[in-house]
Design a protein around this motif. Structure first.
Motif, PDB file in Angstrom:
ATOM      1  N   GLY A 122      -4.815  -4.925   6.594  1.00 23.95           N
ATOM      2  CA  GLY A 122      -5.944  -5.185   7.472  1.00 23.95           C
ATOM      3  C   GLY A 122      -7.294  -4.845   6.868  1.00 23.95           C
ATOM      4  O   GLY A 122      -8.327  -5.105   7.475  1.00 23.95           O
ATOM      5  N   ARG A 123      -7.325  -4.279   5.684  1.00 23.24           N
ATOM      6  CA  ARG A 123      -8.592  -3.924   5.041  1.00 23.24           C
ATOM      7  C   ARG A 123      -8.939  -4.964   3.979  1.00 23.24           C
ATOM      8  O   ARG A 123      -8.088  -5.363   3.191  1.00 23.24           O
ATOM      9  CB  ARG A 123      -8.475  -2.542   4.416  1.00 23.24           C
ATOM     10  CG  ARG A 123      -9.780  -2.010   3.915  1.00 23.24           C
ATOM     11  CD  ARG A 123      -9.692  -0.521   3.687  1.00 23.24           C
ATOM     12  NE  ARG A 123     -10.649  -0.150   2.681  1.00 23.24           N
ATOM     13  CZ  ARG A 123     -10.552   0.909   1.905  1.00 23.24           C
ATOM     14  NH1 ARG A 123      -9.517   1.714   2.034  1.00 23.24           N
ATOM     15  NH2 ARG A 123     -11.457   1.169   1.010  1.00 23.24           N
ATOM     16  N   ASP A 124     -10.178  -5.418   3.958  1.00 22.29           N
ATOM     17  CA  ASP A 124     -10.645  -6.468   3.057  1.00 22.29           C
ATOM     18  C   ASP A 124      -9.742  -7.698   3.174  1.00 22.29           C
ATOM     19  O   ASP A 124      -9.543  -8.185   4.261  1.00 22.29           O
ATOM     20  CB  ASP A 124     -10.742  -5.963   1.615  1.00 22.29           C
ATOM     21  CG  ASP A 124     -11.908  -4.975   1.431  1.00 22.29           C
ATOM     22  OD1 ASP A 124     -12.824  -4.959   2.274  1.00 22.29           O
ATOM     23  OD2 ASP A 124     -11.889  -4.237   0.439  1.00 22.29           O
ATOM     24  N   ARG A 125      -9.159  -8.164   2.071  1.00 25.43           N
ATOM     25  CA  ARG A 125      -8.339  -9.383   2.100  1.00 25.43           C
ATOM     26  C   ARG A 125      -6.867  -9.108   2.336  1.00 25.43           C
ATOM     27  O   ARG A 125      -6.040 -10.013   2.273  1.00 25.43           O
ATOM     28  CB  ARG A 125      -8.506 -10.151   0.794  1.00 25.43           C
ATOM     29  CG  ARG A 125      -9.928 -10.683   0.611  1.00 25.43           C
ATOM     30  CD  ARG A 125     -10.070 -11.497  -0.634  1.00 25.43           C
ATOM     31  NE  ARG A 125      -9.721 -10.688  -1.800  1.00 25.43           N
ATOM     32  CZ  ARG A 125      -9.540 -11.169  -3.017  1.00 25.43           C
ATOM     33  NH1 ARG A 125      -9.640 -12.443  -3.240  1.00 25.43           N
ATOM     34  NH2 ARG A 125      -9.247 -10.371  -4.020  1.00 25.43           N
ATOM     35  N   CYS A 126      -6.491  -7.862   2.591  1.00 28.29           N
ATOM     36  CA  CYS A 126      -5.085  -7.529   2.813  1.00 28.29           C
ATOM     37  C   CYS A 126      -4.693  -7.891   4.247  1.00 28.29           C
ATOM     38  O   CYS A 126      -5.311  -7.414   5.193  1.00 28.29           O
ATOM     39  CB  CYS A 126      -4.829  -6.041   2.560  1.00 28.29           C
ATOM     40  SG  CYS A 126      -5.111  -5.563   0.848  1.00 28.29           S
ATOM     41  N   LEU A 173      -2.714  -8.137   7.877  1.00 22.45           N
ATOM     42  CA  LEU A 173      -2.000  -7.215   8.747  1.00 22.45           C
ATOM     43  C   LEU A 173      -0.536  -7.617   8.704  1.00 22.45           C
ATOM     44  O   LEU A 173      -0.171  -8.686   9.156  1.00 22.45           O
ATOM     45  CB  LEU A 173      -2.518  -7.296  10.183  1.00 22.45           C
ATOM     46  CG  LEU A 173      -3.872  -6.637  10.425  1.00 22.45           C
ATOM     47  CD1 LEU A 173      -4.379  -6.980  11.823  1.00 22.45           C
ATOM     48  CD2 LEU A 173      -3.757  -5.138  10.259  1.00 22.45           C
ATOM     49  N   LEU A 227      -4.981  -2.051  -1.119  1.00 21.30           N
ATOM     50  CA  LEU A 227      -5.624  -1.449   0.044  1.00 21.30           C
ATOM     51  C   LEU A 227      -4.681  -1.482   1.240  1.00 21.30           C
ATOM     52  O   LEU A 227      -3.737  -2.265   1.276  1.00 21.30           O
ATOM     53  CB  LEU A 227      -6.911  -2.199   0.367  1.00 21.30           C
ATOM     54  CG  LEU A 227      -7.960  -2.194  -0.748  1.00 21.30           C
ATOM     55  CD1 LEU A 227      -9.120  -3.107  -0.386  1.00 21.30           C
ATOM     56  CD2 LEU A 227      -8.441  -0.787  -1.032  1.00 21.30           C
ATOM     57  N   PRO A 228      -4.954  -0.656   2.248  1.00 23.91           N
ATOM     58  CA  PRO A 228      -4.113  -0.668   3.452  1.00 23.91           C
ATOM     59  C   PRO A 228      -4.158  -2.032   4.154  1.00 23.91           C
ATOM     60  O   PRO A 228      -5.137  -2.769   4.038  1.00 23.91           O
ATOM     61  CB  PRO A 228      -4.742   0.407   4.346  1.00 23.91           C
ATOM     62  CG  PRO A 228      -5.597   1.222   3.455  1.00 23.91           C
ATOM     63  CD  PRO A 228      -6.021   0.341   2.323  1.00 23.91           C
ATOM     64  N   THR A 261       4.356  -3.108   6.345  1.00 21.97           N
ATOM     65  CA  THR A 261       4.267  -2.463   5.030  1.00 21.97           C
ATOM     66  C   THR A 261       5.275  -1.327   4.976  1.00 21.97           C
ATOM     67  O   THR A 261       4.940  -0.192   4.668  1.00 21.97           O
ATOM     68  CB  THR A 261       2.842  -1.936   4.769  1.00 21.97           C
ATOM     69  OG1 THR A 261       2.496  -1.050   5.833  1.00 21.97           O
ATOM     70  CG2 THR A 261       1.836  -3.067   4.697  1.00 21.97           C
ATOM     71  N   TYR A 264       0.836  -1.189   0.000  1.00 24.82           N
ATOM     72  CA  TYR A 264       0.000   0.000   0.000  1.00 24.82           C
ATOM     73  C   TYR A 264       0.876   1.247   0.000  1.00 24.82           C
ATOM     74  O   TYR A 264       1.590   1.512   0.959  1.00 24.82           O
ATOM     75  CB  TYR A 264      -0.914  -0.006   1.229  1.00 24.82           C
ATOM     76  CG  TYR A 264      -1.804   1.204   1.340  1.00 24.82           C
ATOM     77  CD1 TYR A 264      -2.769   1.456   0.377  1.00 24.82           C
ATOM     78  CD2 TYR A 264      -1.688   2.076   2.407  1.00 24.82           C
ATOM     79  CE1 TYR A 264      -3.594   2.563   0.477  1.00 24.82           C
ATOM     80  CE2 TYR A 264      -2.513   3.184   2.517  1.00 24.82           C
ATOM     81  CZ  TYR A 264      -3.470   3.424   1.550  1.00 24.82           C
ATOM     82  OH  TYR A 264      -4.284   4.517   1.651  1.00 24.82           O
TER      83      TYR A 264
END
Length: 116
Positions: A93-97, A99, A90-91, A102, A41
């Motif tokens: 922890g958002r959707d399928r990304c 944690l 995406l950042p 990064t 991201y």
């Protein structure tokens, strides 16, 4: 065949090329390809476009992992088959990304070797 990741400013990274695949240099590409994208991201890059380019000859020089300051239509052979798809990271922890760390920056991407 080549697949490029093109940023909103025109910067482009060669993600995959059939020239790097043994046996495909002069053959017909009739298989699917799985891309291993090293996506991080980086808001500075914004939404990118994955651009697939197919032509019998005249594709831009380079190997997977190299970059161009700009990729424009004049860089591509006339009559090339093109397919563009929007791509956004995406950042964490958002959707399928997941944690995850990064810590990469836009500078890391811009430090990739030039396509030659």
């Amino acid at each position: 065949v080549q697949v490029w990741s093109v940023g909103k400013t025109g910067e482009a990274w060669l993600t995959w090329t059939s020239a790097d695949q043994p046996g495909l240099e002069r053959g017909v590409l009739d298989q699917s390809v799985t891309l291993d994208l090293e996506a991080v991201y980086t808001p500075e890059l914004g939404e990118e476009t994955l651009l697939a380019v197919a032509a019998p000859s005249g594709l831009p020089a380079g190997h997977a992992g190299c970059r161009r300051d700009r990729l424009v239509a004049a860089d591509l052979p006339s009559g090339a088959a093109l397919r563009a798809v929007p791509f956004q990271v995406l950042p964490a922890g958002r959707d399928r990304c997941p944690l995850a760390d990064t810590s990469a920056t836009v500078g890391d991407f811009r430090a990739a070797p030039a396509c030659r």
